[in-house]
Each structure stands twice: as C-alpha cells, then as structure tokens.
Write an enzyme that holds these catalytic residues in place. Structure first.
Site, mmCIF file in Angstrom:
data_model
loop_
_atom_site.group_PDB
_atom_site.id
_atom_site.type_symbol
_atom_site.label_atom_id
_atom_site.label_comp_id
_atom_site.label_asym_id
_atom_site.label_seq_id
_atom_site.Cartn_x
_atom_site.Cartn_y
_atom_site.Cartn_z
ATOM 1 N N GLY A 40 0.815 -1.211 0.000
ATOM 2 C CA GLY A 40 0.000 0.000 0.000
ATOM 3 C C GLY A 40 0.850 1.263 0.000
ATOM 4 N N ALA A 117 14.860 -4.428 -0.698
ATOM 5 C CA ALA A 117 15.490 -4.794 -1.970
ATOM 6 C C ALA A 117 16.684 -3.893 -2.254
ATOM 7 N N GLY A 182 3.366 25.610 4.453
ATOM 8 C CA GLY A 182 1.943 25.798 4.150
ATOM 9 C C GLY A 182 1.583 25.181 2.818
ATOM 10 N N GLY A 183 2.013 23.922 2.612
ATOM 11 C CA GLY A 183 1.674 23.190 1.388
ATOM 12 C C GLY A 183 0.560 22.193 1.683
ATOM 13 N N VAL A 262 7.737 20.245 4.657
ATOM 14 C CA VAL A 262 8.349 21.155 3.674
ATOM 15 C C VAL A 262 8.650 20.442 2.356
ATOM 16 N N GLY A 263 7.933 19.373 2.090
ATOM 17 C CA GLY A 263 8.112 18.644 0.842
ATOM 18 C C GLY A 263 8.666 17.257 1.087
ATOM 19 N N ARG A 264 8.776 16.487 -0.002
ATOM 20 C CA ARG A 264 9.242 15.096 0.108
ATOM 21 C C ARG A 264 10.383 14.859 -0.870
ATOM 22 N N ALA A 311 -0.799 9.899 -5.761
ATOM 23 C CA ALA A 311 -1.023 8.457 -5.832
ATOM 24 C C ALA A 311 -1.606 8.047 -7.184
ATOM 25 N N HIS A 431 -30.133 19.097 -10.283
ATOM 26 C CA HIS A 431 -30.423 20.195 -9.370
ATOM 27 C C HIS A 431 -30.985 19.644 -8.064
HETATM 28 P P1 FAD Z 1 5.091 5.070 -2.131
HETATM 29 O O1 FAD Z 1 3.652 5.075 -1.850
HETATM 30 O O2 FAD Z 1 5.969 5.948 -1.327
HETATM 31 O O3 FAD Z 1 5.561 3.548 -1.968
HETATM 32 C C1 FAD Z 1 6.894 3.186 -2.061
HETATM 33 C C2 FAD Z 1 7.087 1.858 -1.358
HETATM 34 O O4 FAD Z 1 8.401 1.411 -1.626
HETATM 35 C C3 FAD Z 1 6.977 1.949 0.171
HETATM 36 O O5 FAD Z 1 6.002 1.041 0.627
HETATM 37 C C4 FAD Z 1 8.363 1.566 0.678
HETATM 38 O O6 FAD Z 1 8.326 0.791 1.871
HETATM 39 C C5 FAD Z 1 8.902 0.744 -0.483
HETATM 40 N N1 FAD Z 1 10.359 0.730 -0.577
HETATM 41 C C6 FAD Z 1 11.200 1.793 -0.669
HETATM 42 N N2 FAD Z 1 12.472 1.369 -0.778
HETATM 43 C C7 FAD Z 1 12.427 0.013 -0.745
HETATM 44 C C8 FAD Z 1 13.411 -0.996 -0.809
HETATM 45 N N3 FAD Z 1 14.702 -0.710 -0.966
HETATM 46 N N4 FAD Z 1 13.023 -2.290 -0.728
HETATM 47 C C9 FAD Z 1 11.710 -2.607 -0.583
HETATM 48 N N5 FAD Z 1 10.729 -1.688 -0.528
HETATM 49 C C10 FAD Z 1 11.091 -0.405 -0.621
HETATM 50 N N6 FAD Z 1 -1.518 11.653 -2.839
HETATM 51 C C11 FAD Z 1 -2.739 11.742 -3.375
HETATM 52 O O7 FAD Z 1 -2.888 11.511 -4.587
HETATM 53 N N7 FAD Z 1 -3.839 12.070 -2.623
HETATM 54 C C12 FAD Z 1 -3.731 12.336 -1.296
HETATM 55 O O8 FAD Z 1 -4.735 12.626 -0.642
HETATM 56 C C13 FAD Z 1 -2.452 12.256 -0.697
HETATM 57 N N8 FAD Z 1 -2.300 12.496 0.616
HETATM 58 C C14 FAD Z 1 -1.070 12.347 1.192
HETATM 59 C C15 FAD Z 1 -0.937 12.604 2.549
HETATM 60 C C16 FAD Z 1 0.295 12.473 3.161
HETATM 61 C C17 FAD Z 1 0.425 12.730 4.650
HETATM 62 C C18 FAD Z 1 1.424 12.059 2.398
HETATM 63 C C19 FAD Z 1 2.770 11.863 3.049
HETATM 64 C C20 FAD Z 1 1.316 11.822 1.033
HETATM 65 C C21 FAD Z 1 0.065 11.979 0.423
HETATM 66 N N9 FAD Z 1 -0.110 11.770 -0.947
HETATM 67 C C22 FAD Z 1 -1.344 11.895 -1.507
HETATM 68 C C23 FAD Z 1 1.022 11.404 -1.822
HETATM 69 C C24 FAD Z 1 1.018 9.882 -2.083
HETATM 70 O O9 FAD Z 1 1.104 9.207 -0.850
HETATM 71 C C25 FAD Z 1 2.188 9.494 -2.971
HETATM 72 O O10 FAD Z 1 2.165 10.265 -4.153
HETATM 73 C C26 FAD Z 1 2.120 8.024 -3.351
HETATM 74 O O11 FAD Z 1 2.121 7.206 -2.217
HETATM 75 C C27 FAD Z 1 3.305 7.658 -4.247
HETATM 76 O O12 FAD Z 1 3.219 6.316 -4.590
HETATM 77 P P2 FAD Z 1 4.528 5.490 -4.990
HETATM 78 O O13 FAD Z 1 4.037 4.149 -5.399
HETATM 79 O O14 FAD Z 1 5.352 6.262 -5.929
HETATM 80 O O15 FAD Z 1 5.402 5.384 -3.645
HETATM 81 P P1 NAD Z 2 4.496 20.905 -0.522
HETATM 82 O O1 NAD Z 2 5.522 21.082 -1.565
HETATM 83 O O2 NAD Z 2 3.075 20.792 -0.908
HETATM 84 O O3 NAD Z 2 4.567 22.112 0.522
HETATM 85 C C1 NAD Z 2 5.727 22.435 1.199
HETATM 86 C C2 NAD Z 2 5.629 23.900 1.600
HETATM 87 O O4 NAD Z 2 6.660 24.171 2.530
HETATM 88 C C3 NAD Z 2 5.807 24.861 0.435
HETATM 89 O O5 NAD Z 2 4.731 25.768 0.420
HETATM 90 C C4 NAD Z 2 7.145 25.536 0.717
HETATM 91 O O6 NAD Z 2 7.190 26.875 0.276
HETATM 92 C C5 NAD Z 2 7.208 25.448 2.231
HETATM 93 N N1 NAD Z 2 8.570 25.462 2.792
HETATM 94 C C6 NAD Z 2 9.664 24.842 2.316
HETATM 95 N N2 NAD Z 2 10.726 25.049 3.153
HETATM 96 C C7 NAD Z 2 10.245 25.799 4.190
HETATM 97 C C8 NAD Z 2 10.825 26.321 5.389
HETATM 98 N N3 NAD Z 2 12.108 26.094 5.684
HETATM 99 N N4 NAD Z 2 10.043 27.041 6.232
HETATM 100 C C9 NAD Z 2 8.730 27.266 5.939
HETATM 101 N N5 NAD Z 2 8.130 26.790 4.815
HETATM 102 C C10 NAD Z 2 8.870 26.060 3.962
HETATM 103 O O7 NAD Z 2 4.988 19.639 0.338
HETATM 104 P P2 NAD Z 2 4.242 18.761 1.427
HETATM 105 O O8 NAD Z 2 3.094 19.503 1.986
HETATM 106 O O9 NAD Z 2 5.316 18.267 2.330
HETATM 107 O O10 NAD Z 2 3.698 17.556 0.561
HETATM 108 C C11 NAD Z 2 4.610 16.744 -0.207
HETATM 109 C C12 NAD Z 2 3.936 16.163 -1.419
HETATM 110 O O11 NAD Z 2 2.998 15.179 -1.009
HETATM 111 C C13 NAD Z 2 3.141 17.204 -2.211
HETATM 112 O O12 NAD Z 2 3.937 17.739 -3.242
HETATM 113 C C14 NAD Z 2 2.001 16.420 -2.777
HETATM 114 O O13 NAD Z 2 2.334 16.015 -4.083
HETATM 115 C C15 NAD Z 2 1.886 15.184 -1.888
HETATM 116 N N6 NAD Z 2 0.620 15.291 -1.098
HETATM 117 C C16 NAD Z 2 -0.558 15.304 -1.776
HETATM 118 C C17 NAD Z 2 -1.747 15.414 -1.086
HETATM 119 C C18 NAD Z 2 -3.032 15.420 -1.843
HETATM 120 O O14 NAD Z 2 -3.026 15.042 -3.005
HETATM 121 N N7 NAD Z 2 -4.148 15.832 -1.244
HETATM 122 C C19 NAD Z 2 -1.745 15.525 0.296
HETATM 123 C C20 NAD Z 2 -0.533 15.516 0.957
HETATM 124 C C21 NAD Z 2 0.647 15.387 0.240
#
Ligand code: FAD
Ligand code: NAD
Length: 452
Positions: A40, A117, A182-183, A262-264, A311, A431
């Site tokens: 997942g 892996a 504030g993202g 602050v991002g991923r 996702a 509606h």
């Molecule tokens: P991931 O879901 O990160 O999966 C990668 C997998 O690889 C993990 O299970 C990890 O354990 C495994 N892995 C890594 N390295 C290894 C290794 N060496 N060996 C074996 N396994 C390994 N996106 C949306 O579209 N809608 C949302 O509402 C949304 N909300 C989010 C809320 C939060 C708090 C966060 C953090 C993210 C959110 N996202 C959302 C973003 C979404 O989770 C990701 O874009 C999505 O999970 C990416 O999928 P992926 O398959 O690329 O990687």
């Molecule tokens: P983000 O890129 O959305 O927001 C990060 C924010 O942090 C930006 O506005 C940036 O200007 C700010 N920032 C960066 N450095 C800073 C600092 N030192 N001090 C203060 N502010 C700072 O990143 P996120 O909120 O961590 O989310 C990561 C990714 O996960 C997103 O890009 C998104 O693709 C995914 N995500 C998606 C959903 C959804 O689809 N609903 C929900 C959660 C996460």
C-alpha cells in the site's frame, strides 16, 4: 544461493508498484513485488488514507462542537475526543486495505516478498527477508520506491518534532502545534488538529499558502483558516526549536509539537541505485514519457520520478508500464492529472491555470449563487473554467469549495474527452447540486449565464 528468475520485479508496493504488479500479473507476466512494509506504500499506510481519516474525524468533531453556534436550531453539549481511539479506527481501515491489496496481488498470481530490496546490477536484486537473503534475476525491474519527508537539519524528526507519519499517529491532541510549510500536508493536517482543539500556527517560507496556485484559489482557504483560529505567518522560515519554542526569522512561537511538512524527497538511498548508471533529474530518476530509465529493462514510476507526487499519477504510470511490458502499444497521452488538496474548503485543479494559456476565455461561478451551497451552509468558493479562445476547448478547470473533491472526476473527464464550453453548457446537471456551478461557469464563458 541460486537466483530466482522472473520476468518482472517491482521494488516498492505503493500505489505505483502494486498497480503495476497487479496489471502485469493479470496480463500473464511472471511478476514478483518486494516491499519492506505492508502493501500500500506511503499512500495507504501513512499518507492519503490516514490523513483523510483524521480529516474526517476532525470535521465530525468540529461540526458537533459548533452545532449550537449555527442557525439550524440544534443544541448539543460540548463533545470530547479520545484521539487514541480515533487512531485505532484509522489503523483498522489501513489494515483492511493492506489485506485488500495483498489479496488483489495474490488473485493476479503476483508473488509478494517482504523485505528490503537492493540492486546488485541492472538485472539482479537481493532482498533481505526474515528468512535470510533472496536473490532475484529479472528481465525487467520497476523502481517504485516512492518518497520520504524532507528533514530540516535544524529540526530533526524525533520527540516534539514530527513528520506527517508521526502526526498521524498522535494519541493526544497537543495544546499547541506549529506547522512548518503551508503546502498540501501542512494545511491538511494543520487544519485537522485545529478542528480537534489545538492552537495551530502555520509558517510558510513564501508569500502565499499553496504557492503553486493563484491567490484567487487559495483565498477562501485563507479566510477559513482565520475563522478556525489558525494563524498563518507568511514569508517566515523556521530556524530551530528549544524549550517549547519554535525559533523563526520573525521571532519565537510557542509549540508543544512542531510538524515539519516542507516537501518530500525521492527514496533512492536504500535501493542501491548507485550500482546502476542511471541518468538522474536532480535527485529524481530521469524517465521518458513511458517511464523508461536510461538503462534498458529498468523503469521508474511514481514519486521517485518527481512531481506531481500523487497516488493516482503513480497508479496510471504503473498500469502503463505493465501494459507495455505485455507488448501492448500504450503511451502516456493523458491530457491532465487532477490534483485535490483536502483543505477546508477543498481545492481541485485539472489542466491549465488562467495565465498559462494565451488567448483564453476564463469564467467562474461563485457558490454564493448556488442553491445547494446555501442549503449546506457553505457558500464560499467557486468553479472556474479556462478555455481556448479560438475553439472553446476546455483546457483547465479549478474549483474551491466544500466537497468539491468529488467534482474532480467530472472535470478530468471533460478535459480528457476534449469537451468544449458548449458541451458542458448543454449538459443537464442535476439540481440542486454544486456541479451546476460547472455548467454555469461554462455558460458564463459563453456570455450566457442563467443564474447570476
Ligand atoms: P510510495 O507510496 O511511497 O511507496 C513506495 C514503497 O516502496 C513503500 O512502501 C516503501 O516501503 C517501499 N520501498 C522503498 N524502498 C524500498 C526498498 N529498498 N526495498 C523494498 N521496498 C522499498 N496523494 C494523493 O494523490 N492524494 C492524497 O490525498 C495524498 N495524501 C497524502 C498525505 C500524506 C500525509 C502524504 C505523506 C502523502 C500523500 N499523498 C497523496 C502522496 C502519495 O502518498 C504518494 O504520491 C504516493 O504514495 C506515491 O506512490 P509510490 O508508489 O510512488 O510510492
Ligand atoms: P508541498 O511542496 O506541498 O509544501 C511544502 C511547503 O513548505 C511549500 O509551500 C514551501 O514553500 C514550504 N517550505 C519549504 N521550506 C520551508 C521552510 N524552511 N520554512 C517554511 N516553509 C517552507 O509539500 P508537502 O506539503 O510536504 O507535501 C509533499 C507532497 O505530497 C506534495 O507535493 C504532494 O504532491 C503530496 N501530497 C498530496 C496530497 C493530496 O493530493 N491531497 C496531500 C498531501 C501530500
């Protein structure tokens, strides 16, 4: 140790990896998928699903707590929340979905291997499992290792400094929380904790929350944050944390907990990609539109390939790669990838924003003129269309408003099917629904508004 041979090895069972493996299995490809976590990925275990569960619980709590303040004639006593129980409920949903994905993989005859892996070379991968090391030799490898939260060196995760994963597992609502960033994550989780009763402050380095969107789209969210008592400090950067105070370049802010969002960053460190000679795009794996890397037989999908880290993008890429490996002539020809920010109100964006298209027609319809919005007491926000001026083809749709996430499918379908303003204007919309705002925005762009 003899190598286990397979046609496809997928590393990472997140939305990208597991969808790729399921489709490959369904197409008769001998497939193995590896993950050290339950299937997942980030989305199901610590991302999309847990955050949406918390947001739902917080909305319920907030609406009950404030029912007596409204105009509906409802009076309630102050509710209480046991966040430990909420988190246990969320964990049950996650486990149900883990089992669901495991079942789907099994049904598609995909072998799931639990472990870490690591590449030995472009065709050989070792997996550290509980039963020792296994070695796989694969004709094709898909890297779907996803992303991890960025850690600020002066705010290392641990103790009161939380990643999103930590924040989604708290068993008590903190008295005060400062959110750095504030993202997407900062706003979604910060809003939820404010609704649960925490004093929340969001600090954002740039001059606007969600800086990738225009200020008209984010304005209703800013107004709601204010109403919820959330303080937003723009153009502010965190510098450190000591004695319950978050230090910033604009002064100190009291904080029992600090959520850093602050991002991923792409998760490429544990998989040994240094053993390969892959072209990189900064820290991300460089791929073409078919998700092929610079090395034959190695593909990368999802967050590890960069923005948008969503996702549904990862899933679509995973499915495409599986189809191509089965010999089907599929290419990436998506017109848009919708994005939903589950803020309050929600934001949906599909396709181009105004200003990204020359010679455009842009029109919007405000929810203040929508009857459904009135009857649900949420009149904030609007739906906006951006069409090409010469042929009225709809190229972008944005909305901000309560519950608009569910309109994202209609918006994406319109763009994917090449709809024009006339197509949407001539479609009967039920509606009273918020979706009527979509039809009205199209009518407005044609100079034919009915309800405003
Ligand atoms: P991931 O879901 O990160 O999966 C990668 C997998 O690889 C993990 O299970 C990890 O354990 C495994 N892995 C890594 N390295 C290894 C290794 N060496 N060996 C074996 N396994 C390994 N996106 C949306 O579209 N809608 C949302 O509402 C949304 N909300 C989010 C809320 C939060 C708090 C966060 C953090 C993210 C959110 N996202 C959302 C973003 C979404 O989770 C990701 O874009 C999505 O999970 C990416 O999928 P992926 O398959 O690329 O990687
Ligand atoms: P983000 O890129 O959305 O927001 C990060 C924010 O942090 C930006 O506005 C940036 O200007 C700010 N920032 C960066 N450095 C800073 C600092 N030192 N001090 C203060 N502010 C700072 O990143 P996120 O909120 O961590 O989310 C990561 C990714 O996960 C997103 O890009 C998104 O693709 C995914 N995500 C998606 C959903 C959804 O689809 N609903 C929900 C959660 C996460």
């Amino acid at each position: 140790m003899s190598d286990i041979k397979c046609k496809l090895l997928v590393i990472g069972a997140g939305p990208g990896g597991y969808v790729c493996a399921i489709r490959a299995g369904q197409l008769g490809i001998d497939t193995v998928i590896v993950d050290r976590q339950p299937p997942g990925g980030t989305c199901l275990n610590v991302g999309c699903i847990p955050s949406k569960a918390l947001i739902h619980a917080a909305d319920e709590f907030y609406n009950i707590a404030h029912a007596s303040d409204g105009n509906l004639g409802i009076t309630v006593a102050a509710p209480e929340i046991d966040l430990g129980k909420t988190v246990a409920w969320k964990d049950q949903i996650v486990q149900r979905l883990n089992s669901g994905v495991a079942g789907l993989l099994k049904k598609a005859k995909v072998q799931f291997v639990a472990g870490n892996a690591r590449f030995v070379d472009g065709k050989t991968v070792t997996v550290q499992t509980d039963d020792g090391e296994k070695r796989f030799r694969a004709e094709n490898v898909v890297i779907a290792t996803g992303s991890a939260p960025i850690e600020l060196p002066f705010l290392p995760f641990g103790g009161d400094i939380l990643s999103s994963t930590d924040a989604l597992a708290l068993s008590q609502v903190p008295k005060s929380m400062v959110v750095v960033g504030g993202g997407y994550i900062g706003l979604e989780i910060g809003t939820a904790f404010a609704k649960l009763g925490a004093k929340v402050t969001i600090i954002e380095a740039t001059g606007q929350i969600l800086p990738q969107y225009d200020s008209a789209l984010t304005k209703p969210v800013t107004q709601r944050l204010k109403k919820l008592g959330i303080e937003v400090q723009l153009n502010t950067k965190a510098q450190g944390y000591a004695k319950g105070l978050l230090q910033t370049d604009k002064g100190d802010i009291p904080a029992d907990k600090v959520l850093v969002a602050v991002g991923r960053r792409p998760r490429t460190d544990s998989v040994g990609i240094e053993e390969l000679s892959l072209s990189m795009d900064g820290a991300f794996i460089d791929v073409n539109s078919a998700c092929q890397s610079s090395m034959r037989g190695i593909y990368a999908i999802g967050d590890v390939t960069g923005e948008p880290m969503l996702a549904h993008r990862a899933m679509a890429q995973g499915e495409m790669v599986a189809e191509r490996l089965a010999g089907h002539k599929i290419s990436w020809d998506k017109r848009c990838i919708p994005a939903v920010c589950f803020t309050d109100p929600e934001i949906v964006t599909c396709g181009v924003l105004p200003g990204e298209l020359e010679d455009s027609k842009v029109a919007e319809f405000p929810f203040i003129a929508n009857s459904r919005a009135m009857t649900t007491e949420r009149e904030d926000g609007f739906i906006r269309v951006v069409a090409r001026a010469n042929d009225d083809a709809i190229m972008g749709i944005q909305a901000v408003g309560a519950g608009v996430s569910e309109l994202s499918a209609a918006f994406t379908l319109a763009i994917e099917m090449g709809a024009t303003l006339q197509d949407i204007a001539a479609t009967i919309h039920a509606h009273p629904t918020r979706s009527e705002g979509f039809q009205e925005a199209a009518l407005s762009a044609l100079g034919k508004s009915l309800h405003i």
